[in-house]
Structures are given as structure tokens and as C-alpha cells.
Design a protein around this motif. Structure first.
Motif, PDB file in Angstrom:
ATOM      1  N   GLN A  43       0.833  -1.197   0.000  1.00  0.00           N
ATOM      2  CA  GLN A  43       0.000   0.000   0.000  1.00  0.00           C
ATOM      3  C   GLN A  43       0.877   1.261   0.000  1.00  0.00           C
ATOM      4  O   GLN A  43       0.547   2.259  -0.636  1.00  0.00           O
ATOM      5  CB  GLN A  43      -0.930  -0.003   1.208  1.00  0.00           C
ATOM      6  N   TRP A  50       1.700  -2.502  -7.679  1.00  0.00           N
ATOM      7  CA  TRP A  50       0.970  -1.531  -6.855  1.00  0.00           C
ATOM      8  C   TRP A  50       1.465  -0.110  -7.080  1.00  0.00           C
ATOM      9  O   TRP A  50       0.683   0.838  -7.053  1.00  0.00           O
ATOM     10  CB  TRP A  50       1.003  -1.938  -5.382  1.00  0.00           C
ATOM     11  N   LYS A  74      -0.183   0.883 -10.286  1.00  0.00           N
ATOM     12  CA  LYS A  74      -1.621   1.112 -10.123  1.00  0.00           C
ATOM     13  C   LYS A  74      -1.862   2.511  -9.555  1.00  0.00           C
ATOM     14  O   LYS A  74      -2.734   3.251 -10.009  1.00  0.00           O
ATOM     15  CB  LYS A  74      -2.216   0.045  -9.203  1.00  0.00           C
ATOM     16  N   THR A 115      -3.662   5.510 -11.838  1.00  0.00           N
ATOM     17  CA  THR A 115      -5.003   5.970 -11.460  1.00  0.00           C
ATOM     18  C   THR A 115      -4.968   7.250 -10.607  1.00  0.00           C
ATOM     19  O   THR A 115      -5.853   8.091 -10.733  1.00  0.00           O
ATOM     20  CB  THR A 115      -5.743   4.901 -10.644  1.00  0.00           C
ATOM     21  N   ASP A 142      -5.841   7.375  -7.793  1.00  0.00           N
ATOM     22  CA  ASP A 142      -7.092   7.291  -7.047  1.00  0.00           C
ATOM     23  C   ASP A 142      -6.873   6.543  -5.724  1.00  0.00           C
ATOM     24  O   ASP A 142      -6.720   5.321  -5.712  1.00  0.00           O
ATOM     25  CB  ASP A 142      -8.132   6.566  -7.906  1.00  0.00           C
ATOM     26  N   ARG A 202      -8.800   5.623  -3.505  1.00  0.00           N
ATOM     27  CA  ARG A 202      -9.782   4.579  -3.148  1.00  0.00           C
ATOM     28  C   ARG A 202      -9.387   3.199  -3.674  1.00  0.00           C
ATOM     29  O   ARG A 202      -9.912   2.183  -3.231  1.00  0.00           O
ATOM     30  CB  ARG A 202     -11.163   4.957  -3.694  1.00  0.00           C
ATOM     31  N   LEU A 203      -8.476   3.183  -4.645  1.00  0.00           N
ATOM     32  CA  LEU A 203      -8.119   1.895  -5.257  1.00  0.00           C
ATOM     33  C   LEU A 203      -6.929   1.224  -4.561  1.00  0.00           C
ATOM     34  O   LEU A 203      -6.419   0.230  -5.035  1.00  0.00           O
ATOM     35  CB  LEU A 203      -7.798   2.091  -6.745  1.00  0.00           C
ATOM     36  N   GLY A 204      -6.521   1.790  -3.423  1.00  0.00           N
ATOM     37  CA  GLY A 204      -5.307   1.280  -2.781  1.00  0.00           C
ATOM     38  C   GLY A 204      -5.535   0.337  -1.624  1.00  0.00           C
ATOM     39  O   GLY A 204      -4.666   0.188  -0.773  1.00  0.00           O
ATOM     40  N   ASP A 205      -6.709  -0.283  -1.582  1.00  0.00           N
ATOM     41  CA  ASP A 205      -6.977  -1.195  -0.465  1.00  0.00           C
ATOM     42  C   ASP A 205      -6.313  -2.550  -0.715  1.00  0.00           C
ATOM     43  O   ASP A 205      -6.947  -3.498  -1.160  1.00  0.00           O
ATOM     44  CB  ASP A 205      -8.485  -1.354  -0.259  1.00  0.00           C
ATOM     45  N   THR A 206      -5.051  -2.623  -0.378  1.00  0.00           N
ATOM     46  CA  THR A 206      -4.331  -3.885  -0.579  1.00  0.00           C
ATOM     47  C   THR A 206      -4.845  -4.963   0.373  1.00  0.00           C
ATOM     48  O   THR A 206      -4.660  -6.147   0.139  1.00  0.00           O
ATOM     49  CB  THR A 206      -2.816  -3.702  -0.325  1.00  0.00           C
ATOM     50  N   ALA A 208      -7.785  -6.760  -1.305  1.00  0.00           N
ATOM     51  CA  ALA A 208      -7.547  -7.199  -2.684  1.00  0.00           C
ATOM     52  C   ALA A 208      -7.498  -8.725  -2.713  1.00  0.00           C
ATOM     53  O   ALA A 208      -6.773  -9.323  -1.928  1.00  0.00           O
ATOM     54  CB  ALA A 208      -6.239  -6.609  -3.208  1.00  0.00           C
TER      55      ALA A 208
END
Ligand SMILES: [Zn+2]
Length: 299
Positions: free
Chosen positions: A215, A278, A281, A285, A287, A289-293, A296
Motif C-alpha cells: 500500500q 501496486w 496502479k 489511477t 485514485d 480509493r483503489l489502494g486497499d491492498t 484485494a
């Protein structure tokens, strides 16, 4: 990377040349006296002293230099660093780090409400933090207890010479990764993961620390995304430098280098592929919000 001439952060605590908690010319650190006496007068302490004295007699080394090495964590023993004079190259890397830190401040102030800017401590040899003392060999780290980043600039040289992962953007990625850990602290994620210690199996705890690291890589990517949109410091080849660094400092690669084997259970940072994935990613992005490892399905 076009970083010259940009704003430099004032959140720099320059402790280079101070050498951390070591017995230098400045005198004995009184904070060490209590624990040291305790050790000296314990049974183990007596045995250790015996070993030191016999060893020094047999082998001709100076037991005090060994002892000071243990206490100070530094390789220079009693030597004080007062003669420390940074080279022009080191000064440039210090300015570079302050510039990258300033850019992370700009990005995270724009992305988060009430962002608390962390302090970057520059040190040489060894340093003491609220998380304990550390030597340069530890590599750069973030201490959640004092919200400071700790960096010995010689790490960048090691990246270049020992890991073939040099390049200014690779170094920026390292700083941004540590700032990523600061974001996690602010968001309460660090505390959540640390509270699992002792509650779950070591294997599960380990998996969670890997997710924390990935993350931080994602957050470094998010920084690069937004930095690129505003300051535009990146030049062609910079992304590759960061990915190359993520690849070079993946646990599988480091393990292979040191032991020739890969032991996934002992990973603390994630594999090279995971780290690159990661960071990319986050970079693509931007973003958060898309970093919830953590949730995942596959890393
Ligand atoms: Zn990390």
C-alpha cells in the motif's frame, strides 16, 4: 527528473555528522548509562565482559571498541563525526530529498484534509528515533511514533552500486514510499495492523505487513501521478527507474541475492512483481480509493 530550482521543504532535521547515540568526543550519552549498568552487572554481562577480556588478550583487539560498537550501533566506535563535511554530491542529494519532500507535501495537502507534514531526518551512521536506534544498514525507514522519516543519503549510492537501481526518480520513489507509511499512520492503518501482533499467527501478521508495504508503494505511485499533473518533474525514463527500483528491492529478489532461495513466508515487503504492480496502479489511477491492498483478492 527536473527537480532543480523548485521549493525545498523546511521540514528537514539535518543530523548528518552527529552519528546518533554513540560515545563520541561529545561525551557519554547519559541515557545509556542505566541500561548499560544493568547489562554489565547481570550474569550475562559478567560472562560477556569475561569473553571480551579473554578475547582481547588472545586476539589483540580492543574490547572497548567492540563494546562501543554494540552500544552505539555504529561501526566507528569512539570516533566522533565532528569532522563530517559533506561532499558536493551529498549536498546535492540533500537538496534533492528536500525538494521531493516538498513535492509530497504539495500533493498530500491537496489530496487530504488536515494533512500533517512529516519531518525528514537526515543522518549518517546511526540515529535514534522514537522507534529505537538504527544504523544506516537498516535502510530508510518511517517511525510512526514520532512521525518522522529517517534517511542516510548513502542508501541512494547503495541502490546504484549494489542493487543496480539508481536514478533520481528511483530515489524519489523511496522517499515517497516512506511518506506513504506516514499517510497510513495518519489514516490509522498502521495502528490497525500493528494491533494484530500477538492476536494472529506470525504468518498472518506477516501477510498483513506485506499488504502495508504494498500500500505504501501504491501511495508512492499516487504521489507520482499527482506530482506529474502539477509540477511535472518526471522525464522520459523516470517511470522505468521507479519500477526498476521496486523490482530490485522486492523481497524475493533480495532473498535470492543473499541466500539463493526464496521463502515467501518471510516476505515483509512483497515480491518484485507485487511492488511494481501496486506502484504502477497508484501512478496510473492517482485514485486513493483503489489502494486497499488489504481486501484485494490477489496481490
Ligand atoms: Zn516500507
Amino acid at each position: 527528473m527536473k527537480w532543480q530550482g523548485r521549493r525545498q521543504s523546511s521540514n528537514i532535521d539535518d543530523r548528518r555528522g552527529q552519528g546518533g547515540p554513540r560515545m563520541g568526543a561529545g561525551g557519554f550519552n547519559p541515557m545509556l548509562l542505566g541500561p548499560l549498568l544493568k547489562i554489565l552487572f547481570s550474569k550475562t554481562g559478567m560472562i560477556l565482559i569475561g569473553v571480551f577480556l579473554v578475547g582481547s588478550f588472545l586476539l589483540g583487539y580492543n574490547p572497548l571498541s567492540l563494546l562501543s560498537g554494540l552500544v552505539g550501533g555504529g561501526e566507528q566506535g569512539f570516533a566522533s563525526d565532528t569532522s563530517y563535511a559533506p561532499t558536493a554530491e551529498e549536498e546535492e542529494m540533500a537538496s534533492f530529498s528536500a525538494t521531493v519532500l516538498a513535492d509530497t507535501e504539495d500533493v498530500w495537502n491537496s489530496q487530504l484534509d488536515n494533512y500533517r507534514e512529516p519531518t525528514l531526518v537526515l543522518f549518517t551512521g546511526s540515529v535514534s528515533s522514537a522507534c529505537g536506534s538504527a544504523s544506516s544498514a537498516t535502510g530508510p525507514f518511517y517511525c510512526p511514533a514520532d512521525e518522522k522519516l529517517y534517511l542516510d543519503l548513502s542508501f541512494f549510492q547503495d541502490m546504484e552500486t549494489k542493487l543496480s537501481a539508481g536514478g533520481d526518480f528511483a530515489y524519489a520513489y523511496v522517499i515517497a514510499h516512506e511518506v506513504g507509511h506516514h499517510i497510513q499512520k495518519i489514516m490509522g492503518i498502521t495502528d490497525e495492523v500493528h494491533s494484530l501482533r500477538g492476536q494472529v499467527s506470525e504468518k498472518e501478521y506477516n501477510q498483513n505487513s506485506v499488504k502495508l508495504e504494498l500500500q505504501a508503494d501504491f501511495l508512492a505511485g499516487v504521489w507520482a501521478h499527482h506530482s506529474q499533473q502539477s509540477a511535472g518533474m518526471m522525464e522520459s525514463g523516470d517511470l522505468e527507474e521507479a519500477l526498476n527500483a521496486a523490482n530490485a528491492i522486492g523481497d524475493d529478489r533480495l532473498q535470492k541475492q543473499s541466500s539463493g532461495r526464496v521463502v515467501p513466508d518471510s516476505f515483509t515487503h512483497g515480491t518484485s512483481a507485487q511492488r511494481m504492480k501496486w506502484f504502477k496502479k497508484g501512478f496510473e489511477t492517482g485514485d486513493l480509493r483503489l489502494g486497499d491492498t488489504f481486501s484485494a483478492p490477489d496481490l
